[in-house]
Design a protein around this motif. Structure first.
Motif, PDB file in Angstrom:
ATOM      1  N   SER A 103      40.391  30.795  -0.774  1.00  0.00           N
ATOM      2  CA  SER A 103      40.796  30.579  -2.150  1.00  0.00           C
ATOM      3  C   SER A 103      42.284  30.342  -2.248  1.00  0.00           C
ATOM      4  O   SER A 103      42.751  29.501  -3.008  1.00  0.00           O
ATOM      5  CB  SER A 103      40.403  31.785  -3.019  1.00  0.00           C
ATOM      6  OG  SER A 103      39.014  31.963  -3.009  1.00  0.00           O
ATOM      7  N   ALA A 104      43.050  31.112  -1.481  1.00  0.00           N
ATOM      8  CA  ALA A 104      44.498  30.954  -1.510  1.00  0.00           C
ATOM      9  C   ALA A 104      44.909  29.579  -1.023  1.00  0.00           C
ATOM     10  O   ALA A 104      45.919  29.026  -1.456  1.00  0.00           O
ATOM     11  CB  ALA A 104      45.169  32.029  -0.655  1.00  0.00           C
ATOM     12  N   ALA A 123      50.288  31.240  -4.173  1.00  0.00           N
ATOM     13  CA  ALA A 123      49.090  30.599  -3.625  1.00  0.00           C
ATOM     14  C   ALA A 123      47.821  31.203  -4.209  1.00  0.00           C
ATOM     15  O   ALA A 123      46.893  30.481  -4.591  1.00  0.00           O
ATOM     16  CB  ALA A 123      49.089  30.710  -2.102  1.00  0.00           C
ATOM     17  N   LEU A 124      47.772  32.531  -4.293  1.00  0.00           N
ATOM     18  CA  LEU A 124      46.599  33.189  -4.874  1.00  0.00           C
ATOM     19  C   LEU A 124      46.400  32.790  -6.331  1.00  0.00           C
ATOM     20  O   LEU A 124      45.263  32.615  -6.793  1.00  0.00           O
ATOM     21  CB  LEU A 124      46.755  34.712  -4.778  1.00  0.00           C
ATOM     22  CG  LEU A 124      46.428  35.374  -3.449  1.00  0.00           C
ATOM     23  CD1 LEU A 124      46.750  36.852  -3.502  1.00  0.00           C
ATOM     24  CD2 LEU A 124      44.962  35.172  -3.084  1.00  0.00           C
ATOM     25  N   ASP A 150      50.406  27.083   5.784  1.00  0.00           N
ATOM     26  CA  ASP A 150      50.855  26.824   4.419  1.00  0.00           C
ATOM     27  C   ASP A 150      52.044  27.701   4.060  1.00  0.00           C
ATOM     28  O   ASP A 150      53.001  27.245   3.417  1.00  0.00           O
ATOM     29  CB  ASP A 150      49.709  27.081   3.433  1.00  0.00           C
ATOM     30  CG  ASP A 150      48.613  26.030   3.535  1.00  0.00           C
ATOM     31  OD1 ASP A 150      48.863  24.971   4.157  1.00  0.00           O
ATOM     32  OD2 ASP A 150      47.516  26.270   2.997  1.00  0.00           O
ATOM     33  N   LEU A 151      51.985  28.975   4.474  1.00  0.00           N
ATOM     34  CA  LEU A 151      53.106  29.879   4.187  1.00  0.00           C
ATOM     35  C   LEU A 151      54.374  29.412   4.888  1.00  0.00           C
ATOM     36  O   LEU A 151      55.455  29.391   4.296  1.00  0.00           O
ATOM     37  CB  LEU A 151      52.751  31.306   4.612  1.00  0.00           C
ATOM     38  CG  LEU A 151      53.844  32.357   4.358  1.00  0.00           C
ATOM     39  CD1 LEU A 151      53.235  33.667   3.890  1.00  0.00           C
ATOM     40  CD2 LEU A 151      54.690  32.624   5.614  1.00  0.00           C
ATOM     41  N   VAL A 152      54.248  29.028   6.165  1.00  0.00           N
ATOM     42  CA  VAL A 152      55.423  28.573   6.916  1.00  0.00           C
ATOM     43  C   VAL A 152      56.030  27.338   6.262  1.00  0.00           C
ATOM     44  O   VAL A 152      57.249  27.240   6.083  1.00  0.00           O
ATOM     45  CB  VAL A 152      55.055  28.299   8.389  1.00  0.00           C
ATOM     46  CG1 VAL A 152      56.217  27.620   9.112  1.00  0.00           C
ATOM     47  CG2 VAL A 152      54.685  29.604   9.094  1.00  0.00           C
ATOM     48  N   SER A 153      55.192  26.386   5.866  1.00  0.00           N
ATOM     49  CA  SER A 153      55.692  25.168   5.226  1.00  0.00           C
ATOM     50  C   SER A 153      56.410  25.485   3.930  1.00  0.00           C
ATOM     51  O   SER A 153      57.503  24.958   3.663  1.00  0.00           O
ATOM     52  CB  SER A 153      54.529  24.199   4.964  1.00  0.00           C
ATOM     53  OG  SER A 153      53.933  23.778   6.176  1.00  0.00           O
ATOM     54  N   ALA A 154      55.796  26.358   3.104  1.00  0.00           N
ATOM     55  CA  ALA A 154      56.427  26.722   1.839  1.00  0.00           C
ATOM     56  C   ALA A 154      57.722  27.488   2.070  1.00  0.00           C
ATOM     57  O   ALA A 154      58.708  27.310   1.335  1.00  0.00           O
ATOM     58  CB  ALA A 154      55.460  27.554   0.996  1.00  0.00           C
TER      59      ALA A 154
END
Length: 405
Positions: A27-28, A77-78, A319-323
């Motif tokens: 979902s995130a 993201a959530l 996704d976290l690393v990119s953001a």
């Protein structure tokens, strides 16, 4: 006050594992079974509220700021879809407070948050001492608390930690990997240079046993001072033992300062770090000559080598690393414990179909989750959930962490 839900008739690990098949990480990432779900949105007026007390200033800021950044990215993201809780999709609202690395302030913040009916859980505190100050509050107010700090005493004794959970690895697991590495490198005697406080205490105990099992001699145990004053003297004591290597068991920024002091005192042998040393500050220019070639045991997120790349956790990690890079310019491989704490609490709410504190606690302690830092497996008798197989061995080469095993 919410009544805790306990007992196998309410929650079973089999039920949790079955329900966990549809992971919140999907979902995130905006995926559900490989399809986009454009309809789902948070239900207006309904929230999952999590209080966070973090070291955004003071000595703990080297770790706390990193966790705050990761937490903000994961919460955003959530909230693209919200967290499905019963027949609602709740928006996650994280209220972050700066405890300034002060245990007394952290306890006051936890009390203020815990007395509010709209706060459902608490996370934070990257230092052992600030986490310990929150534990009594969490127990008294029956407020689930997920700690981001290092130190085995955070999660035990269990009778006094019913509402407390820890996402960092256990000292024993890290020490065993370090001792095996030291033995494989052919070193015969090492010094343990451990920081003052609960984290250092855990490391000293764990390394003594692990080195004995690996048949590596412990030449000396030296404790680092609480502040920078006296660092040089501690390093000189460690070097005077004449060992083949030094294990620095300390969180950043003390770990980098200890490495510099050891090199200045004449240590030209191997350096080994526990997981608490890994932060952006450790590889900053002043520290880099001292830490180049050193080793660390750390969860699998370090150096970009996360859990299986095709997994939901692997996609969420990328996704976290990119953001993070877009927002802050660089990512140096620290473990996003705050993101995992948020995931654990959100998953507990989803599985419980409720934000009731007692039900959140019940589902936290029966949860198996593939997180961004590694795998977590909590049970009613184990509230320190990082799986030991999530740990890897890394070395600093060319100013970056590189995985060896």
């Amino acid at each position: 006050m919410a009544t805790p839900v306990t007992g196998p008739s309410v929650v079973t690990r089999r039920g949790v594992l079955a329900a966990a098949a549809s992971t919140l990480l999907l979902s995130a990432c905006g995926r559900d079974g490989g399809r986009e779900d454009a309809v789902a949105r948070p239900t207006p007026g309904h929230e999952l509220v999590i209080g966070a007390t973090l070291e955004l200033s003071g000595p703990g800021a080297a770790l706390g700021v990193l966790q705050q950044r990761a937490l903000a990215i994961s919460a955003a993201a959530l909230n693209e879809k919200g967290v499905a809780v019963g027949n609602l999709r709740r928006r996650v609202r994280v209220e972050v407070l700066d405890n300034r690395s002060d245990p007394r302030l952290a306890a006051r913040q936890a009390t203020e948050l815990g007395r509010r009916n709209d706060v459902h859980a608490l996370l934070g505190a990257t230092l052992a001492e600030t986490s310990m100050s929150v534990i009594g509050v969490a127990q008294k107010l029956r407020l689930p608390f997920v700690s981001l700090a290092f130190g085995d005493s955070i999660a035990v004794p269990l009778a006094q930690r019913a509402y407390v959970y820890k996402v960092t690895p256990d000292a024993g697991d890290v020490a065993r990997r370090l001792a095996q590495l030291i033995s494989s490198e052919g070193l015969r005697r090492v010094v343990v240079l451990a920081e003052d406080g609960l984290h250092g205490d855990s490391g000293v105990r764990a390394m003594r046993g692990a080195l004995r099992t690996a048949e590596v001699g412990l030449a000396s145990t030296v404790r680092l001072p609480a502040g920078r004053a006296g660092m040089a003297r501690a390093a000189e004591q460690a070097v005077a033992a004449g060992a083949d290597g030094v294990v620095v068991w300390a969180t950043a920024p003390h770990s980098g300062a200890a490495a510099r002091a050891l090199r200045a005192a004449g240590h030209d042998g191997e350096l080994f770090f526990d997981a608490g040393a890994v932060a952006e500050e450790t590889l900053d220019r002043p520290n880099l000559p001292a830490v180049e070639g050193s080793y660390a045991v750390h969860p699998s997120s370090l150096g970009g080598s996360t859990i299986a790349n095709s997994s939901a956790a692997g996609r969420a990690y990328r996704d976290l690393v990119s953001a993070y890079i877009r927002a802050h310019g660089a990512y140096r491989g620290f473990a996003p414990y705050a993101s995992d704490a948020l995931l654990l609490i959100s998953t507990a709410a989803r599985l419980a179909d409720s934000v009731d504190r007692g039900r959140l606690r019940a589902y936290l302690q029966n949860q198996v989750t593939d997180g961004l830092a590694g795998m977590y497996s909590f049970t009613p008798i184990r509230h320190s959930g990082m799986d030991r197989h999530s740990l890897g061995v890394y070395r600093v080469d060319g100013g970056a962490w590189n995985r060896l095993s």
